[in-house]
Motif scaffolding. Structure first.
Motif, short mmCIF file in Angstrom:
data_model
loop_
_atom_site.label_atom_id
_atom_site.label_comp_id
_atom_site.label_asym_id
_atom_site.label_seq_id
_atom_site.Cartn_x
_atom_site.Cartn_y
_atom_site.Cartn_z
N THR A 11 -48.18 -13.93 0.69
CA THR A 11 -48.34 -13.37 2.04
C THR A 11 -46.99 -13.03 2.66
O THR A 11 -46.83 -11.98 3.28
N ILE A 12 -46.01 -13.91 2.53
CA ILE A 12 -44.71 -13.68 3.16
C ILE A 12 -43.99 -12.49 2.55
O ILE A 12 -43.22 -11.80 3.23
N LEU A 13 -44.26 -12.20 1.27
CA LEU A 13 -43.68 -11.02 0.62
C LEU A 13 -44.56 -9.78 0.78
O LEU A 13 -44.15 -8.69 0.35
N LEU A 184 -55.16 -3.28 -4.20
CA LEU A 184 -54.57 -2.22 -3.40
C LEU A 184 -53.05 -2.31 -3.40
O LEU A 184 -52.46 -3.29 -3.89
N PHE A 185 -52.42 -1.30 -2.82
CA PHE A 185 -50.97 -1.27 -2.73
C PHE A 185 -50.50 -2.25 -1.66
O PHE A 185 -51.24 -2.56 -0.71
N PRO A 186 -49.27 -2.74 -1.77
CA PRO A 186 -48.72 -3.59 -0.68
C PRO A 186 -48.69 -2.84 0.63
O PRO A 186 -48.64 -1.60 0.67
N PHE A 188 -46.42 -2.39 2.80
CA PHE A 188 -45.22 -1.64 3.16
C PHE A 188 -45.04 -0.38 2.31
O PHE A 188 -44.04 0.32 2.45
N PHE A 189 -45.98 -0.08 1.41
CA PHE A 189 -45.90 1.13 0.60
C PHE A 189 -46.29 2.35 1.45
O PHE A 189 -47.10 2.25 2.38
N ASP A 190 -45.70 3.45 1.11
CA ASP A 190 -46.00 4.71 1.81
C ASP A 190 -47.24 5.34 1.17
O ASP A 190 -47.15 6.30 0.39
N GLN A 191 -48.37 4.75 1.49
CA GLN A 191 -49.65 5.21 0.96
C GLN A 191 -50.64 5.31 2.12
O GLN A 191 -50.40 4.79 3.21
N PRO A 192 -51.73 6.01 1.90
CA PRO A 192 -52.76 6.06 2.96
C PRO A 192 -53.20 4.65 3.35
O PRO A 192 -53.22 3.74 2.54
N ILE A 193 -53.54 4.49 4.59
CA ILE A 193 -53.85 3.16 5.11
C ILE A 193 -55.04 2.53 4.41
O ILE A 193 -55.12 1.30 4.26
N GLU A 194 -55.97 3.36 3.96
CA GLU A 194 -57.13 2.79 3.27
C GLU A 194 -56.78 2.29 1.87
O GLU A 194 -57.55 1.52 1.26
N ARG A 196 -53.86 0.68 1.30
CA ARG A 196 -52.90 -0.42 1.45
C ARG A 196 -53.63 -1.73 1.74
O ARG A 196 -54.69 -1.75 2.37
N TRP A 197 -53.01 -2.80 1.29
CA TRP A 197 -53.63 -4.14 1.40
C TRP A 197 -53.55 -4.64 2.85
O TRP A 197 -52.49 -4.59 3.48
N ASP A 198 -54.65 -5.17 3.34
CA ASP A 198 -54.72 -5.77 4.67
C ASP A 198 -54.91 -7.29 4.50
O ASP A 198 -55.99 -7.75 4.11
N PRO A 199 -53.87 -8.10 4.78
CA PRO A 199 -53.98 -9.56 4.58
C PRO A 199 -55.05 -10.21 5.44
O PRO A 199 -55.55 -11.28 5.08
N ASN A 200 -55.43 -9.57 6.54
CA ASN A 200 -56.46 -10.16 7.39
C ASN A 200 -57.85 -10.02 6.79
O ASN A 200 -58.72 -10.87 7.03
N GLU A 201 -58.07 -8.96 6.03
CA GLU A 201 -59.38 -8.76 5.42
C GLU A 201 -59.46 -9.43 4.05
O GLU A 201 -60.49 -10.03 3.70
N GLU A 202 -58.43 -9.28 3.26
CA GLU A 202 -58.38 -9.90 1.93
C GLU A 202 -57.23 -10.92 1.92
O GLU A 202 -56.09 -10.57 1.65
N LYS A 203 -57.56 -12.14 2.25
CA LYS A 203 -56.53 -13.17 2.40
C LYS A 203 -56.05 -13.67 1.04
O LYS A 203 -56.81 -13.74 0.08
N CYS A 204 -54.79 -13.99 1.05
CA CYS A 204 -54.17 -14.59 -0.14
C CYS A 204 -54.33 -16.11 -0.05
O CYS A 204 -53.83 -16.75 0.88
N ASP A 205 -55.06 -16.66 -0.99
CA ASP A 205 -55.37 -18.10 -0.98
C ASP A 205 -54.17 -18.88 -1.53
O ASP A 205 -54.12 -19.21 -2.72
#
Length: 289
Positions: A11-13, A184-186, A188-194, A196-205
């Motif tokens: 998550t921190i990275l 999905l992409f990290p 901070f990648f310059d990709q479409p928002i859909e 890119r990874w959203d940590p709030n929806e797909e949490k890293c355990d």
């Protein structure tokens, strides 16, 4: 050469998928045998073996000597002339036990650290106590030795240790990586928002680091100190246990401890009575003259 564990997240990275580097415990030996010059690698290996043998034989000889001089002699099971022979004979089973432990445990260096920790937890406090107290108590030393050693052994198996040497703190920096959270992409990648990874929806355990290594090494001497000071304070007006002369603690009982103070006071009273009797007889002889 390095190995990595794939399908991890952080998550921190801000990485939904990453590769975790796995350190190699045999990296130093591989460096000496494969990468270093043969002459340098061979001498380093010889030095490691020599240092290991020196430490092992010193510990085995010390155990044999302590067993014969500090245990068997105090129990009266052996004569003074046989102490050296008993120390040599006792070294044989101790060597067999040490070899069995070393062959069944891969990290023998860590066992050496634990052994030094047990010595620190049990012996250092009584050693300083016998020099810096007016009348050191053998009972206080005996109980503090057992208290420190037992505490160190118990904490060795009860404190959590994950091997990362990081104490648990509730901050992102103190979280270990978890399994892959998304493909999905990290963020901070310059990709479409859909995409890119959203940590709030797909949490890293992630798992929190939890390693209390070192706390056991600090707590055990403190327990030893508390027991030594407590027993020493309780015996300020007299011993809690009167050790008999010629008993197990006879070589460690000082003046004013055990039954020695009473015996010495009785002997002193007898000497005073004898002196007074002699003076009375001299006075009567002078009066008759």
């Amino acid at each position: 050469r390095a190995s990595f564990e794939t399908d991890t997240c952080s998550t921190i990275l801000e990485l939904p998928t990453c590769a975790l580097w796995n350190p190699d415990s045999l990296a130093f030996l591989k460096l000496l045998t494969h990468e270093a010059p043969p002459f340098l690698g061979a001498w380093c290996l010889v030095g490691i073996v020599a240092a290991s043998m020196s430490t092992c034989d010193g510990a085995i000889l010390a155990m044999g000597t302590v067993f014969s001089h500090n245990i068997m002699r105090n129990f009266g099971c052996v004569k003074e002339q046989s102490l050296l022979l008993l120390a040599r004979v006792a070294s044989v089973p101790f060597a067999i036990i040490a070899a069995a432990i070393a062959s069944s445990y891969s990290q023998t260096g860590y066992l050496l650290i634990v052994a030094f920790d047990v010595v620190l937890a049990s012996v250092v406090v009584p050693l300083f106590g016998c020099f810096y107290t007016k009348k050191p108590s053998p009972l206080a030393a005996f109980l503090s030795i057992w208290a420190g050693a037992i505490t160190r052994v118990i904490l060795e198996f009860t404190l959590p240790k994950d091997g990362f040497l990081i104490a648990p703190f509730n901050y992102p920096e103190f979280m270990n990586v978890g399994p892959a959270a998304s493909s999905l992409f990290p963020s901070f990648f310059d990709q479409p928002i859909e995409d890119r990874w959203d940590p709030n929806e797909e949490k890293c355990d992630e798992v929190q680091f939890n390693d209390w290594s070192g706390a056991d090494s600090l707590i055990s001497p403190v327990v030893c100190l508390i027991v030594f000071v407590s027993v020493q304070f309780l015996e300020r007006n007299g011993p809690l246990i009167a050790f008999k002369e010629g008993g197990l603690f006879d070589g460690y009982v000082k003046e004013g401890q055990g039954g020695k103070e009473e015996e010495e006071s009785d002997d002193g009273a007898k000497e005073v009575d004898v002196d007074e009797g002699v003076e009375v007889e001299d006075e009567e002889d002078d009066a008759d003259a």
